[in-house]
Design a protein around this motif. Structure first.
Motif, PDB file in Angstrom:
ATOM      1  N   SER A  52       0.829  -1.200   0.000  1.00 63.76           N
ATOM      2  CA  SER A  52       0.000   0.000   0.000  1.00 63.76           C
ATOM      3  C   SER A  52       0.868   1.257   0.000  1.00 63.76           C
ATOM      4  O   SER A  52       0.574   2.232  -0.698  1.00 63.76           O
ATOM      5  N   ASP A  71      -1.502  -1.551  -5.219  1.00 60.20           N
ATOM      6  CA  ASP A  71      -2.704  -1.489  -4.380  1.00 60.20           C
ATOM      7  C   ASP A  71      -3.625  -2.689  -4.594  1.00 60.20           C
ATOM      8  O   ASP A  71      -4.314  -3.119  -3.669  1.00 60.20           O
ATOM      9  N   ALA A  74      -2.111  -5.322  -2.441  1.00 64.60           N
ATOM     10  CA  ALA A  74      -2.415  -5.034  -1.032  1.00 64.60           C
ATOM     11  C   ALA A  74      -3.848  -5.449  -0.701  1.00 64.60           C
ATOM     12  O   ALA A  74      -4.095  -6.062   0.348  1.00 64.60           O
ATOM     13  N   SER A  92      -8.091  -0.190   1.292  1.00 67.36           N
ATOM     14  CA  SER A  92      -7.601  -0.666  -0.006  1.00 67.36           C
ATOM     15  C   SER A  92      -8.577  -0.330  -1.126  1.00 67.36           C
ATOM     16  O   SER A  92      -8.164   0.064  -2.223  1.00 67.36           O
ATOM     17  N   GLN A  95      -8.099   3.360  -1.867  1.00 62.52           N
ATOM     18  CA  GLN A  95      -6.844   3.642  -2.554  1.00 62.52           C
ATOM     19  C   GLN A  95      -6.908   3.200  -4.014  1.00 62.52           C
ATOM     20  O   GLN A  95      -6.466   3.915  -4.906  1.00 62.52           O
TER      21      GLN A  95
END
Length: 170
Positions: A52, A71, A74, A92, A95
């Protein structure tokens, strides 16, 4: 500036102090992070946090494709580690939504990710939380671009009221 912190750790140290400090260091790192310990065996949460951080860095550098890859990894690790109902999973989703928004395309995919993050945050944190307000703002910023502008003002209004309540209480 260089900062150094020594943390006692080892087979006889109790608790998960080292885990919490490493997570904090990963999340706060801006340029680089060096971890040196013979007892560092990262679990999925640490690896996801590191990916991340890579995603945030790549997005900041304008490397949207690399950010999305980091991402996505992640998110996959967080889903495996925590399951679908966890705040780290919500982060997550947010993002990844920012990554996709940064590309300028696939707005429906970004909206879907932001909506997932909002639903999780509302469920797990309740309505009076800054992260909930941020999710609402993320959605409101995308809705006009996806011909859903009728949802924009109500979401921004709700986000503003949440932030006002949070700031007034603090």
């Amino acid at each position: 500036d260089a900062h150094l912190q020594l943390i006692p750790s080892g087979p006889f140290t109790g608790g998960d102090c080292i885990q919490q400090i490493l997570l904090l260091a990963i999340y706060q790192a801006r340029r680089s992070l060096v971890i040196t310990t013979p007892y560092f065996v990262p679990d999925d949460s640490l690896v996801a946090a590191a990916w991340s951080a890579v995603g945030r860095t790549e997005l900041g550098l304008g490397n949207v494709s690399a950010a999305t890859d980091a991402d996505s990894l992640a998110l996959k690790l967080r889903l495996r580690r925590f399951g679908p109902r966890h705040l780290d999973v919500a982060e997550s989703y947010s993002q990844l939504g920012r990554d996709i928004k940064g590309v300028g395309g696939a707005r429906a995919d970004a909206i879907d990710l932001f909506e997932r993050a909002l639903r999780l945050r509302l469920e797990l944190m309740g309505p009076d939380n800054e992260d909930v307000a941020q999710s609402m703002q993320d959605l409101a910023n995308l809705y006009p671009l996806n011909r859903r502008s009728d949802h924009t003002i109500p979401l921004l209004d709700r986000a503003l009221h949440i932030r006002h309540r949070v700031l007034s209480a603090g």
